[in-house]
Enzyme design. Structure first.
Site, PDB file in Angstrom:
ATOM      1  N   ASP A   1      -8.505 -12.842 -12.932  1.00  0.00           N
ATOM      2  CA  ASP A   1      -8.021 -11.858 -15.261  1.00  0.00           C
ATOM      3  C   ASP A   1      -7.856 -13.200 -15.616  1.00  0.00           C
ATOM      4  O   ASP A   1      -6.890 -13.143 -16.171  1.00  0.00           O
ATOM      5  CB  ASP A   1      -7.626 -11.227 -14.779  1.00  0.00           C
ATOM      6  CG  ASP A   1      -7.891 -10.117 -16.045  1.00  0.00           C
ATOM      7  OD1 ASP A   1      -8.390 -10.687 -17.097  1.00  0.00           O
ATOM      8  OD2 ASP A   1      -7.133  -9.208 -16.227  1.00  0.00           O
TER       9      ASP A   1
ATOM     10  N   HIS B   1       6.037 -12.924 -15.717  1.00  0.00           N
ATOM     11  CA  HIS B   1       5.008 -12.103 -17.125  1.00  0.00           C
ATOM     12  C   HIS B   1       5.185 -10.622 -16.419  1.00  0.00           C
ATOM     13  O   HIS B   1       4.551  -9.727 -16.855  1.00  0.00           O
ATOM     14  CB  HIS B   1       4.166 -12.643 -16.234  1.00  0.00           C
ATOM     15  CG  HIS B   1       3.239 -11.889 -14.889  1.00  0.00           C
ATOM     16  ND1 HIS B   1       4.114 -11.824 -13.970  1.00  0.00           N
ATOM     17  CD2 HIS B   1       2.498 -11.309 -15.126  1.00  0.00           C
ATOM     18  CE1 HIS B   1       3.391 -11.318 -12.858  1.00  0.00           C
ATOM     19  NE2 HIS B   1       2.234 -10.726 -13.629  1.00  0.00           N
TER      20      HIS B   1
END
Length: 505
Positions: A115, A428
């Site tokens: 992604d 993240h």
DNA sequence: ATGTTC
């Protein structure tokens, strides 16, 4: 400060089924290291920023073994980094950073992941929770209606090939020029929403076909769109600069990426790079690390296609922003500018970029050009850095860390220490601690929905299975992840957000 | 993450 070097052997499975043991040392309260072992082919050590609980979890899967594998890459610099949310990925761990030499290193699609530019965008409003609560259900429904979500969804826009090529080369600029936003949105995106190093002609027709019908859609898996309230402010000054001034202020957080287009770019170039592997003659412990030398046609074409996918993802978040603003306008009966729905920031979590970094533990002042692979890692540049937008340059870059559905999310502040310690990066997200299958067995949809409801969180979801897979219990503790980043000093706490409404793919 | 197995 006591930095005991008590060494413990940790077992980590590898692809070859043998159990490898790596000598893991604690070098600080939140820092661990596996020293370079050249006899085993390592070209650099591994540094892991973690607390005890999070590293214990990493030791039960291939996370650390994969980071060791990454140190085998030609031209790898200084150290391979695992952040506190590290977990297994395709070849490279997710929650990792690797920098390779600009001239003599390699570029690896697996170091970015499937992604491409999965990332996060935060939008502020001047509304408070008290004002939003009475209309929350309507608002969530309105957003759910206007932002297509779920697997294989289409229908936000249907682009001609000419328009798609502009998206792939211009990114958010195309969206703003086309009426999906305002000029100042550009200033609050990493790279201003446009990766110049991009070339749509390097993106396959197959990828373009998937991309043309998906722009403006949320996707599935851990992608989401949430209405948040400010739960706590830890750094008043930075929060104020980011437009966040009070508890219970309402914000919108979205987490999505490049959809099928980025996925196809990754698949295409993994195949291309693997097919050419015999030409490059690079020996690696895992074929999923497939890479091409800097400057090779394969590496350059991948970089240009990846740049296009970056632009697609940034544009995707911009189109969704436009539709969210419209939804707010309909529900609250005032314009999005009157609602002060400004972009706080938009940052990529899966990306490879050329940056200058210190690559010598003993000489932090000496810098050189590298390819920074951030896979499940956020840029965390400090104040003063010219890449930080002018409006924030005196405080530093906002770092956006989404938690799992129904838990907290964080805004951190990039700090100078990140440049020396993590190639200007930090964690993240929460990171899974349970497989999707295990989550479905452990957390049925109805129990997740009720749990959220009992905590005052409204949910609308495209898929019941998706909700079960993304149950909060299937994820690590995002607060612990933020704590580690804060304590290491690479990015420090600014704001803690908690959701009141969730839209799930 | 993903037209959830090319």
């Amino acid at each position: 400060m006591s930095s005991s070097r008590a060494s413990s052997e940790i077992a980590t499975r590898t692809n070859s089924r043998t159990v490898e043991k790596y000598p893991l040392s604690r070098v600080g309260p939140f820092e661990f290291r596996i020293e370079r072992d050249a006899r085993k082919g390592m070209r650099a050590p591994v540094t892991i920023y973690s607390n005890d609980a999070l590293i214990a979890k990493m030791q039960t899967d291939r996370t650390i073994g994969q980071a060791v594998n990454v140190t085998h890459l030609p031209g790898v610099q200084k150290h391979v980094i695992v952040l506190p949310d590290g977990h297994e990925g395709y070849g490279f761990p997710i929650g990792g950073v690797a920098a390779t030499d600009f001239e003599t290193g390699v570029i690896s699609p697996g170091g970015v992941g499937y992604d491409i530019n999965c990332g996060v965008r935060l939008i502020r409003t001047h509304l408070t929770e008290k004002e939003v609560r009475p209309k929350l259900k309507e608002l969530i429904h309105e957003i759910f209606r206007s932002v297509p979500s779920g697997l294989g969804n289409t229908g936000a826009l249907n682009l001609s090939s000419g328009q798609l090529d502009l998206v792939l080369s211009e990114g958010v600029k195309w969206a703003v020029d086309s009426g999906y936003g305002v000029q100042k949105d550009l200033e609050f995106c990493e790279e201003n929403g446009t990766m110049k190093h991009s070339d749509p002609s390097k993106v396959s027709n197959e990828a373009k076909k998937r991309g043309a019908v998906s722009l403006g859609t949320l996707g599935s898996g851990n992608h989401f769109l949430e209405i948040e309230t400010v739960n706590n402010i830890f750094d008043d000054e930075a929060a104020k600069v980011f437009g966040i001034s009070e508890r219970n202020q309402v914000c919108v957080l979205m987490h999505t990426g490049s959809r099928g287009l980025g996925h196809q770019v990754c698949s295409d170039y993994l195949r291309i790079v693997e097919a050419a592997a015999h030409i490059f003659n690079i020996s690696l412990p895992d074929r999923e690390l497939a890479c091409a030398p800097a400057g090779s046609r394969e590496a350059e074409n991948y970089r240009l296609a990846m740049g296009s996918a970056l632009n697609y993802a940034w544009t995707n978040r911009q189109i969704i922003t436009h539709n969210v603003r419209r939804a707010f306008e309909r529900v609250f009966g005032s314009s999005f500018s009157d609602l002060e729905m400004d972009l706080v920031y938009d940052v990529a979590h899966n990306i490879c970029k050329v940056e200058e970094h210190s690559v010598d533990f003993d000489n932090p002042a000496k810098k050189k050009k590298v390819f920074v692979h951030r896979k499940g890692a956020t840029r965390a540049f400090p104040k003063g850095n010219p890449a930080v937008t002018l409006q924030y340059r005196n405080v530093g870059q906002p770092v956006l860390i989404p938690g799992s559905m129904g838990t907290a999310s964080w805004v951190l502040l990039g700090q100078e220490a990140s440049m020396d310690r993590s190639f200007g990066s930090t964690a993240h997200g929460a990171g899974r601690n349970m497989s999707r299958g295990a989550a479905i067995r452990t957390y049925p949809y109805e129990s997740v929905r009720q749990d959220l409801q009992s905590r005052g969180i409204i949910l609308e979801a495209a898929s019941k299975k998706g909700v079960a897979e993304e149950a909060p219990g299937a994820y690590k503790d995002v607060d612990a992840v933020a704590d580690v980043s804060h304590n290491v000093g690479i990015a420090t706490k600014v704001v803690r957000l908690t959701p009141i409404g969730v839209v799930k793919g």
